[in-house]
Design an enzyme around this catalytic site. Structure first.
Site, PDB file in Angstrom:
ATOM      1  CG  HIS A  88      -2.022  -1.024   1.123  1.00  0.00           C
ATOM      2  ND1 HIS A  88      -3.169  -0.970   1.885  1.00  0.00           N
ATOM      3  CD2 HIS A  88      -2.155  -2.135   0.347  1.00  0.00           C
ATOM      4  CE1 HIS A  88      -3.954  -1.996   1.587  1.00  0.00           C
ATOM      5  NE2 HIS A  88      -3.359  -2.721   0.665  1.00  0.00           N
ATOM      6  CD  GLU A 104      -2.064   4.925   2.779  1.00  0.00           C
ATOM      7  OE1 GLU A 104      -3.203   5.379   2.761  1.00  0.00           O
ATOM      8  OE2 GLU A 104      -1.758   3.830   2.244  1.00  0.00           O
ATOM      9  CB  CYS A 139      -6.796   0.328   4.432  1.00  0.00           C
ATOM     10  SG  CYS A 139      -5.232  -0.472   4.812  1.00  0.00           S
TER      11      CYS A 139
END
Length: 368
Positions: free
Chosen positions: A51, A53, A79
């Site tokens: 992901h 981040e 998330c």
């Protein structure tokens, strides 16, 4: 534009310019900054385990001993749930970052504001981007994902090239070319960024399009045709010019010799009001991970989609020419309306001059 907006804009540009597709996930980008300088970047990758981040944080930790004085900019709320990976929000808390700038709240009910609230409870300073243009661009990025999450349907963009009198072809079916060369280049970009392209049988028969994104590396995953009763392979041949995309024919009944039609998948669809069920067709594309669909014609298919409120964005290329003729093809068919008060009105309209054409883009209905 202040420093915060400039830095967020850099994250936004990373997400807008991914060189690959990640559907049905949304494109996300994140950057970590220290004293106003970008330390690291991260983007959504083809690998669902990685992901944006987390990518950015991992890269920043290789450069700095502590991230407690850093700021994380991310285009989408991190998330919250455990899916293919652990929650990004937990990784952010673990990193020690205490300030985050977020572009859009995640529309997924599993996440929606939950990560923001968890970070706030951890005494993390959270800011949602306030600049109108940047906020709009951030929200536009996730519109297909939002449609997919909320309605299990793809986000549909309808593209048309029309004359000043609303025609898409002459009485003989000739339509090459109504739009300018530069307009057609824009369409190639639209094809390249779409997960699937959808056309009707008449467009296939008359135009014989390949539906490829010419001179682009990225191609649509699926080229789809709505054709009630396919009979001959020659009807589909133009779509077979290369094998970079899957080809699907949505029909009421497969041809008897369909197994001999190599590289073509036939999907039988029930009829609804004497027409193939368009909701079922779009649902099938969505189930295949296509959340961004480009509808390229013709007028009959477009009219039917508009009647059912299945079109999200309309992009018109209006050419300064008159075609005329009662039998010339009109741009929009379907049932139509009885009163002007029932008309479908565009919102967020943008108008641009493209060579000799006028390009009009607007939202047809806010489904999401």
């Amino acid at each position: 534009m202040n420093e915060k907006n400039n830095l967020f804009k850099k994250a936004l540009e990373l997400a807008e310019n991914l060189s690959y597709k990640v559907s049905p996930r949304p494109p996300v980008a994140a950057i970590v900054t220290y004293k106003g300088e970008i330390i690291s970047e991260g983007v959504t990758t083809i690998d669902p385990l990685i992901h944006a981040e987390v990518n950015a944080i991992n890269a920043a930790e290789e450069k700095l001993k502590s991230l407690k004085d850093c700021v994380l900019y991310t285009t989408l709320e991190p998330c919250f749930h455990t899916g293919n990976t652990g929650p990004c929000v937990d990784r952010i808390i673990e990193s020690g970052i205490k300030k985050i700038i977020i572009g859009s709240v995640d529309p997924n009910p599993k996440v929606n504001k939950k990560s923001i609230n968890k970070l706030k409870n951890n005494k993390t300073d959270i800011e949602l981007i306030e600049n109108h243009d940047l906020k709009k661009r951030s929200d536009n990025l996730i519109e297909p994902f939002k449609m997919y999450i909320k309605n299990s349907l793809p986000f549909v963009t309808a593209k048309m090239a029309i004359s000043l009198d609303g025609k898409i072809a002459t009485k003989t079916g000739d339509s090459k070319w109504i739009s300018s060369e530069k307009s057609r280049e824009i369409v190639q970009d639209m094809r390249s960024k779409s997960d699937a392209i959808l056309i009707g049988s008449k467009t296939l028969e008359i135009d014989k399009p390949s539906l490829n994104a010419k001179n682009r590396t990225l191609q649509p995953k699926i080229k789809a045709v709505v054709k009630t009763a396919p009979n001959k392979i020659s009807e589909i041949e133009s779509l077979l010019l290369d094998n970079s995309s899957e080809i699907i024919v949505y029909c009421h009944k497969k041809p008897n010799n369909y197994e001999s039609w190599k590289d073509i998948e036939f999907v039988e669809v029930n009829k609804k009001n004497e027409k193939l069920d368009l909701v079922a067709i779009l649902k099938d594309l969505s189930d295949r991970g296509c959340i961004n669909v480009l509808m390229e014609g013709g007028g009959k298919l477009l009219g039917s989609l508009i009647d059912l409120n299945l079109v999200n964005i309309v992009r018109l290329f209006i050419s300064p020419m008159l075609i005329g003729g009662e039998s010339s093809a009109d741009s929009i068919g379907g049932e139509g309306i009885e009163f002007i008060s029932q008309s479908k009105k565009l919102t967020d309209v943008e108008v641009k001059i493209v060579e000799s054409d006028i390009m009009v883009t607007g939202k047809l209905k806010d489904h999401v």
